[in-house]
Scaffold this motif. Sequence first.
Motif, PDB file in Angstrom:
ATOM      1  N   GLU A  19      17.023  50.744  -9.579  1.00 34.70           N
ATOM      2  CA  GLU A  19      17.990  51.776  -9.943  1.00 34.70           C
ATOM      3  C   GLU A  19      17.324  53.136 -10.139  1.00 34.70           C
ATOM      4  N   THR A  20      16.143  53.138 -10.749  1.00 35.42           N
ATOM      5  CA  THR A  20      15.444  54.404 -11.010  1.00 35.42           C
ATOM      6  C   THR A  20      15.083  55.092  -9.704  1.00 35.42           C
ATOM      7  N   GLY A  21      14.496  54.350  -8.772  1.00 35.29           N
ATOM      8  CA  GLY A  21      14.122  54.922  -7.482  1.00 35.29           C
ATOM      9  C   GLY A  21      15.319  55.407  -6.707  1.00 35.29           C
ATOM     10  N   ASN A  22      16.389  54.636  -6.736  1.00 35.16           N
ATOM     11  CA  ASN A  22      17.599  55.028  -6.020  1.00 35.16           C
ATOM     12  C   ASN A  22      18.210  56.293  -6.620  1.00 35.16           C
ATOM     13  N   ASN A  23      18.219  56.379  -7.947  1.00 30.80           N
ATOM     14  CA  ASN A  23      18.744  57.576  -8.610  1.00 30.80           C
ATOM     15  C   ASN A  23      17.910  58.808  -8.283  1.00 30.80           C
ATOM     16  N   LEU A  24      16.590  58.640  -8.238  1.00 31.83           N
ATOM     17  CA  LEU A  24      15.705  59.745  -7.872  1.00 31.83           C
ATOM     18  C   LEU A  24      16.023  60.256  -6.473  1.00 31.83           C
ATOM     19  N   ALA A  25      16.137  59.315  -5.544  1.00 34.26           N
ATOM     20  CA  ALA A  25      16.393  59.688  -4.155  1.00 34.26           C
ATOM     21  C   ALA A  25      17.754  60.363  -4.008  1.00 34.26           C
ATOM     22  N   GLU A  26      18.770  59.787  -4.636  1.00 30.86           N
ATOM     23  CA  GLU A  26      20.116  60.353  -4.508  1.00 30.86           C
ATOM     24  C   GLU A  26      20.206  61.739  -5.149  1.00 30.86           C
ATOM     25  N   ALA A  27      19.496  61.930  -6.263  1.00 30.95           N
ATOM     26  CA  ALA A  27      19.515  63.236  -6.925  1.00 30.95           C
ATOM     27  C   ALA A  27      18.954  64.326  -6.021  1.00 30.95           C
ATOM     28  N   ALA A  28      18.002  63.949  -5.171  1.00 32.78           N
ATOM     29  CA  ALA A  28      17.401  64.925  -4.255  1.00 32.78           C
ATOM     30  C   ALA A  28      18.224  65.093  -2.981  1.00 32.78           C
ATOM     31  N   THR A  29      18.722  63.989  -2.436  1.00 33.66           N
ATOM     32  CA  THR A  29      19.388  64.063  -1.134  1.00 33.66           C
ATOM     33  C   THR A  29      20.716  64.804  -1.164  1.00 33.66           C
ATOM     34  N   VAL A  30      21.372  64.847  -2.336  1.00 37.29           N
ATOM     35  CA  VAL A  30      22.646  65.587  -2.393  1.00 37.29           C
ATOM     36  C   VAL A  30      22.449  67.081  -2.150  1.00 37.29           C
ATOM     37  N   GLN A  31      21.207  67.542  -2.201  1.00 39.16           N
ATOM     38  CA  GLN A  31      20.922  68.949  -1.935  1.00 39.16           C
ATOM     39  C   GLN A  31      20.880  69.255  -0.435  1.00 39.16           C
ATOM     40  N   PHE A  32      21.040  68.214   0.387  1.00 36.62           N
ATOM     41  CA  PHE A  32      20.954  68.392   1.840  1.00 36.62           C
ATOM     42  C   PHE A  32      22.210  67.821   2.505  1.00 36.62           C
ATOM     43  N   PRO A  33      23.333  68.542   2.400  1.00 36.90           N
ATOM     44  CA  PRO A  33      24.605  68.019   2.925  1.00 36.90           C
ATOM     45  C   PRO A  33      24.642  67.893   4.443  1.00 36.90           C
ATOM     46  N   ASN A  34      23.728  68.562   5.145  1.00 38.25           N
ATOM     47  CA  ASN A  34      23.748  68.506   6.615  1.00 38.25           C
ATOM     48  C   ASN A  34      22.866  67.398   7.179  1.00 38.25           C
ATOM     49  N   VAL A  35      22.304  66.597   6.286  1.00 34.64           N
ATOM     50  CA  VAL A  35      21.462  65.484   6.734  1.00 34.64           C
ATOM     51  C   VAL A  35      22.158  64.167   6.415  1.00 34.64           C
ATOM     52  N   GLU A  36      22.168  63.269   7.374  1.00 38.91           N
ATOM     53  CA  GLU A  36      22.733  61.935   7.154  1.00 38.91           C
ATOM     54  C   GLU A  36      21.609  61.002   6.693  1.00 38.91           C
ATOM     55  N   PHE A  37      21.700  60.530   5.460  1.00 41.38           N
ATOM     56  CA  PHE A  37      20.666  59.664   4.894  1.00 41.38           C
ATOM     57  C   PHE A  37      21.091  58.200   4.993  1.00 41.38           C
ATOM     58  N   GLU A  38      20.149  57.392   5.425  1.00 39.60           N
ATOM     59  CA  GLU A  38      20.401  55.956   5.546  1.00 39.60           C
ATOM     60  C   GLU A  38      19.506  55.232   4.542  1.00 39.60           C
ATOM     61  N   TYR A  39      20.117  54.645   3.526  1.00 35.22           N
ATOM     62  CA  TYR A  39      19.357  54.004   2.454  1.00 35.22           C
ATOM     63  C   TYR A  39      19.083  52.529   2.754  1.00 35.22           C
ATOM     64  N   HIS A  40      17.875  52.126   2.445  1.00 36.58           N
ATOM     65  CA  HIS A  40      17.492  50.714   2.524  1.00 36.58           C
ATOM     66  C   HIS A  40      16.844  50.353   1.191  1.00 36.58           C
TER      67      HIS A  40
END
Length: 270
Positions: A19-40
Motif C-alpha cells: 500500500e505504501t509503495g502504491n500510494n507513493l506512485a499514485e501521488a506522483a503520477t497524478v501530476q502527469f495527466p497526459n501519461v497513461e500509467f499501467e500499474y503492476h
Amino acid sequence: MMTQEKKMAIFVISDSLGETGNNLAEAATVQFPNVEFEYHRFPLIKTTSLLAGILEQAKRADAFVVHTLVGEGLADYVNNYCSKNGLCVLDGMSKIINTIEEKTGEIPLYQSGRNHKLNKNYFNRIEALEFAVTYDDGKDPAGFEKADIVLLGVSRTSKTPLSLYLANKNYRVANLPLVPKAGIPDEIWKVDPKKIFGLTNDPDVLNNIRRERMITYGLNPDTNYSNMKNIEAELSYANELYKKIGCLIINVSNKSIEETATLIIESLPQ
C-alpha cells in the motif's frame, strides 16, 4: 495532428501489502495527466527467486520500479539489478530506515508488515469504525457527546464517507443530517463547538450531485430534493445554525475527502 499518448509501466514491489509503495506512485503520477500509467503490483514478495522473475518482467517492459522492501537483502537486490540493467527505481524504505538508524543508534527489525500487526492502534481503529457506523446519520443522539468529532451537513455533503475516513484514523465520529424545520437534538448544544464541523457546498454543485443521485436510482432527477430554491434554503438554514453553534464551517465543493479530513484534524483542540 493528434499526438500519441505516452505510456509508462510501473512495478510496485513489496514484502508486505504494497500500500505504501502504491500510494507513493499514485501521488506522483497524478501530476502527469497526459501519461497513461499501467500499474503492476507484487505484494508479499519475500525471496530473491521471486524478485528475479518480477525484475525480468520489469526489464522487458522498461518499467519504473517502486519498492518498499524491508527484508534483509531484498532492497539491495532490487537496487543492484535496476542499476545494472538501466531501470529507474525508487527505494521507498531503505534511506528512511538507514537515516533513523544513524540518528538513533537503534538497529532496525527488518520485519515486513509491522504496521499491519494487530496492536492497540488496530483495535482502536476498529472501535472507531464501529462507532461511526453506530452513530451515522444521527441514529442515536447519545453519540454526539461521546464523539471526538461531530459532522453536521445537509444531504450529500460527504458526511458518511468523511466519518469513515476519519474513523480509519482512529477518530470517533458522529454525524447529523440537517433538514430545515426538523430541529436538532439537544445533545448537539452540549458538545464543545471546537469538535463540531459544519459542512456546506455550492448550490450548483449540490444540485448536480443530487440529480446524479436520483438518476442512479432510476428516478426523475427533477424533484424537490434537487430543486435549486430548496437547496439554497437548506444551505442557508445550515449556515445560520453553524453561526449559532460557533463551529468551523467547511465548504466541501472543491475539496477531496482527504483534504477535508486534514483540515478537520488540524483544527481539533489539542
